[in-house]
Design a protein around this motif. Structure first.
Motif, mmCIF file in Angstrom:
data_model
loop_
_atom_site.group_PDB
_atom_site.id
_atom_site.type_symbol
_atom_site.label_atom_id
_atom_site.label_comp_id
_atom_site.label_asym_id
_atom_site.label_seq_id
_atom_site.Cartn_x
_atom_site.Cartn_y
_atom_site.Cartn_z
ATOM 1 N N LEU A 69 0.839 -1.376 -0.014
ATOM 2 C CA LEU A 69 -0.086 0.065 -0.023
ATOM 3 C C LEU A 69 0.766 1.051 -0.056
ATOM 4 C CD1 LEU A 69 -2.583 1.340 0.344
ATOM 5 C CD2 LEU A 69 -2.462 1.409 2.788
ATOM 6 N N CYS A 70 0.705 2.090 -1.033
ATOM 7 C CA CYS A 70 1.772 3.122 -1.186
ATOM 8 C C CYS A 70 0.793 4.476 -1.010
ATOM 9 C CB CYS A 70 2.385 3.106 -2.440
ATOM 10 S SG CYS A 70 3.321 1.808 -2.593
ATOM 11 N N TRP A 82 4.691 6.984 1.443
ATOM 12 C CA TRP A 82 4.838 5.999 2.759
ATOM 13 C C TRP A 82 4.268 4.535 2.016
ATOM 14 C CZ3 TRP A 82 2.327 10.626 3.394
ATOM 15 C CH2 TRP A 82 2.825 11.725 4.123
ATOM 16 N N THR A 83 5.243 3.594 2.379
ATOM 17 C CA THR A 83 4.832 2.498 1.693
ATOM 18 C C THR A 83 4.637 1.354 3.085
ATOM 19 O OG1 THR A 83 6.237 2.859 -0.089
ATOM 20 C CG2 THR A 83 5.809 0.529 0.259
ATOM 21 N N SER A 105 -2.891 10.980 -2.567
ATOM 22 C CA SER A 105 -3.085 9.810 -3.612
ATOM 23 C C SER A 105 -2.415 8.466 -2.928
ATOM 24 C CB SER A 105 -2.501 10.394 -4.591
ATOM 25 O OG SER A 105 -1.106 10.668 -4.518
ATOM 26 N N LEU A 106 -2.970 7.520 -3.789
ATOM 27 C CA LEU A 106 -2.620 6.160 -2.946
ATOM 28 C C LEU A 106 -2.779 5.164 -4.299
ATOM 29 C CD1 LEU A 106 -5.201 3.846 -2.549
ATOM 30 C CD2 LEU A 106 -5.884 5.924 -1.047
ATOM 31 N N ALA A 107 -2.052 4.013 -3.940
ATOM 32 C CA ALA A 107 -2.192 2.779 -4.738
ATOM 33 C C ALA A 107 -2.217 1.660 -3.629
ATOM 34 C CB ALA A 107 -0.910 2.755 -5.685
ATOM 35 N N ASN A 108 -3.163 0.657 -4.068
ATOM 36 C CA ASN A 108 -3.198 -0.382 -3.214
ATOM 37 C C ASN A 108 -3.112 -1.623 -4.216
ATOM 38 O OD1 ASN A 108 -4.154 -2.575 -1.385
ATOM 39 N ND2 ASN A 108 -6.318 -2.061 -1.404
#
Length: 153
Positions: A69-70, A82-83, A105-108
């Motif tokens: 999760l970033c 943050w990772t 913003s994020l990436a899952n």
């Protein structure tokens, strides 16, 4: 206002197909890694709400490895992320970002659903939203994310 959105597999598939067919192929980056380019639509728009943070055409997805999760401090995957890895993050526990910070913003890519919270205590009195795992990129959240929970499937 309370919000909670869970995208179904069909909605995620439709979003990915739309993004893949609408976006031109990206050239190889100097590092030899292909950069994905999409015209992203926020989860709220997928659920029928009016779009509030649609990414500009040509937004480059942030780099986020499998199983992670970033979270980026600025929209469009800008700033130092943050990772968090599934192996080192407790399931069903509230994880607050460092005090005084937030993500926009994020990436899952954990393979598990993740709920992000406006509250640093994962309180449901503020905004919160759930995103599916296995490749969800959100270039602009509807609120500043201060905490999250990873869920069992």
């Amino acid at each position: 206002m309370y919000t909670k959105t869970v995208l179904t597999g069909a909605a995620v598939t439709a979003l990915l197909l739309t993004a893949l067919t609408a976006a031109p192929a990206a050239p190889m980056a100097p590092t030899g890694r292909a950069e994905a380019v999409v015209r992203a639509v926020p989860a709220a728009a997928q659920a029928g709400a009016p779009p509030s943070g649609v990414a500009p055409p040509g937004t480059v997805l942030g780099a986020c490895g499998p199983g992670r999760l970033c979270l980026w401090p600025k929209p469009d995957f800008k700033g130092r992320p943050w990772t968090h890895e599934l192996a080192t993050t407790d399931i069903d526990s509230c994880v607050a970002l460092p005090p005084g910070t937030s993500a926009q913003s994020l990436a899952n890519r954990t393979g598990r659903p993740v709920t992000t919270y406006q509250s640093a205590e994962c309180g449901e009195t503020g905004e919160f939203e759930t995103y599916p795992g296995r490749g969800t990129w959100v270039p602009q959240t509807a609120y500043e994310v201060r905490a999250f929970k990873l869920w069992e499937r």
